[in-house]
Scaffold this motif. Sequence first.
Motif, mmCIF file in Angstrom:
data_model
loop_
_atom_site.group_PDB
_atom_site.id
_atom_site.type_symbol
_atom_site.label_atom_id
_atom_site.label_comp_id
_atom_site.label_asym_id
_atom_site.label_seq_id
_atom_site.Cartn_x
_atom_site.Cartn_y
_atom_site.Cartn_z
ATOM 1 N N VAL A 271 99.819 -44.402 32.654
ATOM 2 C CA VAL A 271 99.117 -42.641 32.203
ATOM 3 C C VAL A 271 99.781 -41.640 31.673
ATOM 4 C CG1 VAL A 271 99.248 -41.676 33.678
ATOM 5 C CG2 VAL A 271 96.967 -41.481 32.635
ATOM 6 N N ASN A 272 100.919 -42.017 31.813
ATOM 7 C CA ASN A 272 101.902 -40.672 30.945
ATOM 8 C C ASN A 272 102.479 -40.897 29.489
ATOM 9 O OD1 ASN A 272 101.215 -38.285 33.285
ATOM 10 N ND2 ASN A 272 103.360 -39.658 33.921
ATOM 11 N N GLN B 125 105.617 -31.423 23.672
ATOM 12 C CA GLN B 125 104.722 -30.546 22.526
ATOM 13 C C GLN B 125 105.232 -29.903 21.947
ATOM 14 O OE1 GLN B 125 102.274 -28.766 26.552
ATOM 15 N NE2 GLN B 125 100.623 -29.422 24.727
ATOM 16 N N PHE C 199 104.670 -32.825 29.625
ATOM 17 C CA PHE C 199 104.182 -33.139 28.450
ATOM 18 C C PHE C 199 104.227 -31.956 28.236
ATOM 19 C CE2 PHE C 199 100.176 -31.862 26.752
ATOM 20 C CZ PHE C 199 99.635 -32.834 25.614
ATOM 21 N N TYR D 228 100.308 -43.307 27.847
ATOM 22 C CA TYR D 228 98.996 -42.750 26.814
ATOM 23 C C TYR D 228 98.928 -41.399 26.183
ATOM 24 C CZ TYR D 228 94.604 -42.791 25.510
ATOM 25 O OH TYR D 228 93.199 -42.627 24.372
ATOM 26 N N LYS D 229 99.337 -40.503 27.279
ATOM 27 C CA LYS D 229 98.814 -39.577 27.490
ATOM 28 C C LYS D 229 99.675 -38.512 26.412
ATOM 29 C CE LYS D 229 98.791 -34.361 29.547
ATOM 30 N NZ LYS D 229 99.485 -33.912 30.971
ATOM 31 N N PHE D 230 101.468 -39.224 26.162
ATOM 32 C CA PHE D 230 102.388 -38.617 25.520
ATOM 33 C C PHE D 230 102.483 -39.489 24.016
ATOM 34 C CE2 PHE D 230 105.097 -38.234 28.881
ATOM 35 C CZ PHE D 230 104.568 -37.178 29.402
ATOM 36 N N TYR D 231 101.623 -40.134 23.542
ATOM 37 C CA TYR D 231 101.378 -41.452 22.751
ATOM 38 C C TYR D 231 101.015 -40.505 21.463
ATOM 39 C CZ TYR D 231 102.063 -44.968 18.984
ATOM 40 O OH TYR D 231 102.045 -45.452 18.140
ATOM 41 N N SER D 232 99.405 -40.623 22.657
ATOM 42 C CA SER D 232 98.115 -40.325 21.683
ATOM 43 C C SER D 232 98.545 -38.643 21.458
ATOM 44 C CB SER D 232 97.122 -39.831 23.290
ATOM 45 O OG SER D 232 96.708 -41.275 23.243
ATOM 46 N N TYR D 233 98.911 -37.884 21.376
ATOM 47 C CA TYR D 233 99.108 -36.452 21.139
ATOM 48 C C TYR D 233 99.846 -36.233 20.487
ATOM 49 C CZ TYR D 233 100.611 -31.698 20.745
ATOM 50 O OH TYR D 233 101.011 -30.264 20.688
ATOM 51 N N LYS E 153 98.768 -37.609 16.231
ATOM 52 C CA LYS E 153 97.509 -36.427 16.259
ATOM 53 C C LYS E 153 98.959 -35.142 15.534
ATOM 54 C CE LYS E 153 94.526 -36.560 20.282
ATOM 55 N NZ LYS E 153 93.391 -36.577 21.287
#
Length: 240
Positions: free
Chosen positions: A211-212, A181, A177, A214-219, A222
């Motif tokens: 799940v990862n 970032q 992650f 989704y986490k990466f793309y959601s970040y 934003k």
Amino acid sequence: MSSKELKTAPIYEVFFSYQGEGLYTGLPQIFVRFAGCNIKCGYCDTAYSIKISDKAVYITACELLKQIKKTYKANKKSFTCGKPSVAFTGGEPLIYAGFLAYIIPALKKEGFSIYLETNSTMPKQLKKILNLCDVVSMDFKLASDCKKSFWKEHEEFLKLSKKKSFIKCVITNKTKFKEIQKSAAIIKKISKNTHFILQPSTTKKDIPKPVNLYKFYSYILKELPNAHLMTQMHKIYRIK
């Protein structure tokens, strides 16, 4: 570099196909695959091109131009609009920046547009041909899969190419992650409107967990206005 070195380069193949990844997915192109790469990534889908084997052929710029024109002529009906596109890929094309600086003007005179696929680790070499390129498809290479990070090189590369480039970043089950970032931070700092594409690996051993993704793309959604999640379409359609 000698005149001979500028005029020859090791090529694995010249072929017609359709762009299978990134913003120009579906674009008919003539691909020129160079032999040799300055880095080695675990997910590489053309691992044979990392080294210069005896299957690579050193050819002159004049010979390559003839091959490109011949390939275009054989597939002319597929180029339905705009200028026909030549994609330099590899391996890493910028290893042969001198050769590219020699052949691209000739291709431009013949009416071709130039599409550069690069690992974006060689900004000094990019300077030699940037003004000759129409599109720069640059990768962010992450230490989790490519053994070391190239943040400094990527940052300098983007500063140079931001008006012509979009960025792809392959995501695997090893991607961290903090790497996502850092990628977003560099883009946001230099050129926040640059398109940034997360590209999930399709190699069985490397497929990332949903799940990862989704986490990466959601970040990045934003952080950046032009964030995408796209797979390699040529893998799905099983085309070259």
